[in-house]
Structure formats: C-alpha cells, structure tokens
Scaffold this motif. Structure first.
Motif, PDB file in Angstrom:
ATOM      1  N   ALA A   1      10.961   8.695  -3.194  1.00  0.00           N
ATOM      2  CA  ALA A   1      10.697   7.265  -3.379  1.00  0.00           C
ATOM      3  C   ALA A   1      10.652   6.511  -2.056  1.00  0.00           C
ATOM      4  N   GLU A   2      11.259   7.080  -0.997  1.00  0.00           N
ATOM      5  CA  GLU A   2      11.259   6.376   0.294  1.00  0.00           C
ATOM      6  C   GLU A   2       9.851   6.190   0.844  1.00  0.00           C
ATOM      7  N   ARG A   3       8.905   7.010   0.385  1.00  0.00           N
ATOM      8  CA  ARG A   3       7.518   6.857   0.831  1.00  0.00           C
ATOM      9  C   ARG A   3       6.868   5.620   0.235  1.00  0.00           C
ATOM     10  N   MET A   4       7.519   4.995  -0.752  1.00  0.00           N
ATOM     11  CA  MET A   4       6.976   3.794  -1.397  1.00  0.00           C
ATOM     12  C   MET A   4       7.682   2.528  -0.933  1.00  0.00           C
ATOM     13  N   GLN A   5       8.590   2.658   0.008  1.00  0.00           N
ATOM     14  CA  GLN A   5       9.395   1.514   0.450  1.00  0.00           C
ATOM     15  C   GLN A   5       8.539   0.512   1.223  1.00  0.00           C
ATOM     16  N   TRP A   6       8.993  -0.737   1.270  1.00  0.00           N
ATOM     17  CA  TRP A   6       8.222  -1.798   1.926  1.00  0.00           C
ATOM     18  C   TRP A   6       8.022  -1.516   3.408  1.00  0.00           C
ATOM     19  N   THR A   7       8.944  -0.785   4.025  1.00  0.00           N
ATOM     20  CA  THR A   7       8.795  -0.478   5.452  1.00  0.00           C
ATOM     21  C   THR A   7       7.561   0.388   5.716  1.00  0.00           C
TER      22      THR A   7
ATOM     23  N   GLY B   1      -3.711   7.173  -1.463  1.00  0.00           N
ATOM     24  CA  GLY B   1      -3.324   8.295  -2.302  1.00  0.00           C
ATOM     25  C   GLY B   1      -3.687   9.631  -1.678  1.00  0.00           C
ATOM     26  N   LEU B   2      -4.858   9.683  -1.044  1.00  0.00           N
ATOM     27  CA  LEU B   2      -5.271  10.903  -0.336  1.00  0.00           C
ATOM     28  C   LEU B   2      -4.301  11.224   0.787  1.00  0.00           C
ATOM     29  N   ALA B   3      -3.922  10.213   1.564  1.00  0.00           N
ATOM     30  CA  ALA B   3      -2.975  10.423   2.659  1.00  0.00           C
ATOM     31  C   ALA B   3      -1.620  10.901   2.132  1.00  0.00           C
ATOM     32  N   GLY B   4      -1.164  10.295   1.023  1.00  0.00           N
ATOM     33  CA  GLY B   4       0.101  10.718   0.427  1.00  0.00           C
ATOM     34  C   GLY B   4       0.050  12.161  -0.048  1.00  0.00           C
ATOM     35  N   ALA B   5      -1.075  12.564  -0.634  1.00  0.00           N
ATOM     36  CA  ALA B   5      -1.239  13.946  -1.087  1.00  0.00           C
ATOM     37  C   ALA B   5      -1.235  14.914   0.091  1.00  0.00           C
TER      38      ALA B   5
ATOM     39  N   THR C   1       1.465  -8.059  -4.101  1.00  0.00           N
ATOM     40  CA  THR C   1       1.380  -6.624  -3.795  1.00  0.00           C
ATOM     41  C   THR C   1       2.734  -6.080  -3.342  1.00  0.00           C
ATOM     42  N   LEU C   2       3.461  -6.870  -2.564  1.00  0.00           N
ATOM     43  CA  LEU C   2       4.806  -6.459  -2.144  1.00  0.00           C
ATOM     44  C   LEU C   2       5.726  -6.315  -3.354  1.00  0.00           C
ATOM     45  N   ALA C   3       5.624  -7.251  -4.298  1.00  0.00           N
ATOM     46  CA  ALA C   3       6.457  -7.195  -5.497  1.00  0.00           C
ATOM     47  C   ALA C   3       6.158  -5.944  -6.323  1.00  0.00           C
ATOM     48  N   PHE C   4       4.871  -5.632  -6.494  1.00  0.00           N
ATOM     49  CA  PHE C   4       4.497  -4.441  -7.260  1.00  0.00           C
ATOM     50  C   PHE C   4       4.983  -3.168  -6.570  1.00  0.00           C
ATOM     51  N   ALA C   5       4.889  -3.137  -5.243  1.00  0.00           N
ATOM     52  CA  ALA C   5       5.348  -1.963  -4.504  1.00  0.00           C
ATOM     53  C   ALA C   5       6.846  -1.768  -4.648  1.00  0.00           C
ATOM     54  N   GLN C   6       7.601  -2.852  -4.554  1.00  0.00           N
ATOM     55  CA  GLN C   6       9.052  -2.755  -4.707  1.00  0.00           C
ATOM     56  C   GLN C   6       9.448  -2.401  -6.131  1.00  0.00           C
ATOM     57  N   MET C   7       8.695  -2.889  -7.110  1.00  0.00           N
ATOM     58  CA  MET C   7       8.920  -2.495  -8.489  1.00  0.00           C
ATOM     59  C   MET C   7       8.704  -0.994  -8.652  1.00  0.00           C
TER      60      MET C   7
ATOM     61  N   HIS D   1       0.801  -1.227   0.000  1.00  0.00           N
ATOM     62  CA  HIS D   1       0.000   0.000   0.000  1.00  0.00           C
ATOM     63  C   HIS D   1       0.833   1.276   0.000  1.00  0.00           C
ATOM     64  N   ALA D   2       2.110   1.158   0.334  1.00  0.00           N
ATOM     65  CA  ALA D   2       2.974   2.337   0.281  1.00  0.00           C
ATOM     66  C   ALA D   2       3.116   2.837  -1.154  1.00  0.00           C
ATOM     67  N   ALA D   3       2.920   1.960  -2.138  1.00  0.00           N
ATOM     68  CA  ALA D   3       3.005   2.373  -3.547  1.00  0.00           C
ATOM     69  C   ALA D   3       1.959   3.442  -3.840  1.00  0.00           C
TER      70      ALA D   3
END
Length: 293
Positions: A255-261, A240-244, A122-128, A66-68
């Motif tokens: 990009a760190e906001r999309m990391q698996w952590t 997406g709303l939270a990220g905005a 989902t983890l794979a897509f996020a890391q991609m 979900h970080a993606a």
C-alpha cells in the motif's frame, strides 16, 4: 515543408532518446549508476512521469493522486503472477486495463471540478485507496504485509503448460540483471513514442488548447470533458504500466506505493524536468531516483 520538418525533428528526437536509453549502461558508468536495479527504476519512473505529463503538461490538470494508479498496477500484476502465469506480458496487460478502468471512474468524478478542487479530489481518492488497501481490502492487498508470491499460488496457466518459474519471465526467459533492464528500457522507448504521437496529434493539440483557455472553448460550445477524461485515463494507464513493471522487477505490491508522497514525487519529477516537454519528465525522474539512491 513545415510538416516534413516537424516529422524529421520528431524522428531525430525519438532516435536520440532511444540511443540514450539503450546506452545507459555505458554513459551512466562514470556516475556510478550503471547497475541494473537502478537503471530499471530510471525506466519505470520515466514511464510514470511521461504519463503524468500527458495530463498535467498537456491539459494543465494537476493530479495529486496518481500513486493510486501506480499501486493498482502493482497489485494487478502480482495477482496475475499468482493466478495465471509468471510471464510478464499478461501481468502488464492486466495492470494497464485495471488501472485504466480505475482511472475512468476517478476521472469521471474528479473532472467535474478544475483547478485546486480537482487536485484535492484526486488526493482524496488516492488516500481513500491507500487506507482501503490497509483495511477493508486486506483480502486482496494483504494489508501491511503486502501482496507477495507463495508456493501455494495456483498459477493455472503455468500448470496447464507445464511451466515452472520462481521469478517473472518474458516468454520463458528470466528478467534478471541486464535482461530486466533492457525489458524496461524497451517499454520506456515504446511509451515515449506513444506520448510523442499523442503530443503531435490533433488530440494533443486539443489538450493544449484546453490548457491554454478552457473557458473560451466552453463559450464556443465545445465540450472539453471527453478530451480531459481521455487524457486522465491514458495518464492512469501509464501509471499502471509503471506499477506493473515495478512488480515485475520486484514481485511485491504494498500500500505504500499508493501513498500521497509517491504522487508528490511524480509531480516533482515532471516539474524538475520541464512541464509540457517530452524528454524533461524522464530526465527529472532519472535525477530524483539517482540522488535518492
């Protein structure tokens, strides 16, 4: 009689939640957490956890990616600031739409599997997404430096209207300090209300049934795919709303906001507060962000 009771309980819960959120500068004072920047993060990550709970808490699908959507929302908001206007409303709308479309694509593929296989996908897509933001998509994301505002940004809408602002605004009013907090608090209250309506709706009941026994629903000939995909997209739009909102309070996207952590953090928030509950994930987000800061 029972319907009226449920409606009254929902109303009391919503009113109690609204009062608690708006009064945060008062009751957080003894904890040393009543400063705007931290309270904004409480609201932002509360929305993130609320959205994640719609997927995980109601449907039982555990996403590690979900970080993606959180990161995509941040990038979309900053691009809105750069290209259109420093007003927050277009940035929020653009971020929610882009995150929703991105979630639709990822959800369509990932939901072909369930259980641990869905989580791994989902983890794979996020890391991609994270790796692409650092490499191939550098012209859009600005790589390691992150996407930032500059004086050379066109901001076409602001130029047309003759408006000039160096920081995000809401209809011309700067979103600084407590104004920024109450803006985030208002969005958290709206997000909570929508999540509450979804949970109590026939759609929400269907999601709970999928979580309870999806196999039995398949045997009865019921197609659960549209419901799980809709839950995934709604959850992605919340992220997406939270990220905005994070980009509005701090006009930077990295990009760190999309990391698996970051994905793991929202899972922890939801589990800590209580999976499947409404207020629980928000409280979990507050607790983690409080001790983190």
């Amino acid at each position: 009689m029972n319907t009226a009771l449920i409606g009254r309980n929902d109303l009391l819960l919503f009113l109690g939640f609204t009062i608690a959120v708006l009064a945060m500068p008062i009751w957080l004072q003894p904890f040393g957490a009543a400063y705007p920047d931290l309270m904004q993060r409480f609201a932002i990550y509360g929305i993130f956890a609320l959205g994640f709970n719609i997927l995980f808490g109601l449907t039982g699908y555990l996403s590690f990616g979900h970080a993606a959507f959180f990161g995509v929302g941040s990038y979309a908001a900053v691009w809105s600031f750069k290209l259109l206007t420093m007003d927050a409303v277009p940035a929020l709308v653009f971020a929610v739409v882009v995150a929703g479309l991105f979630a639709l694509v990822i959800g369509y593929v990932s939901l072909r599997r369930s259980g641990i296989y869905f989580s791994i996908l989902t983890l794979a897509f996020a890391q991609m997404s994270y790796n692409l933001a650092y490499s191939v998509l550098t012209p859009i994301t600005n790589g390691e430096t992150g996407l930032q505002l500059t004086l050379a940004d066109p901001r076409h809408l602001d130029r047309m209207l003759g408006v000039s602002s160096g920081s995000p605004t809401l209809f011309g009013q700067p979103l600084l300090g407590y104004a920024g907090f109450y803006f985030c608090a208002g969005l958290l209250i709206v997000a909570f209300f929508i999540a509450q309506r979804i949970t109590g709706s026939p759609f929400g009941m269907m999601l709970k049934a999928i979580k309870s026994n999806q196999t039995r629903m398949h045997y009865t000939g019921f197609n659960t795919r549209p419901y799980t995909l809709a839950a995934f997209v709604i959850s992605g739009m919340y992220a997406g709303l939270a990220g905005a909102m994070l980009a509005i309070t701090d006009p930077l996207a990295g990009a760190e906001r999309m990391q698996w952590t970051a994905s793991g953090e929202v899972v922890l928030m939801t589990i800590l507060g209580g999976v499947g509950t409404l207020v629980g994930p928000v409280i979990g987000a507050w607790i983690i962000k409080y001790f983190e800061n």
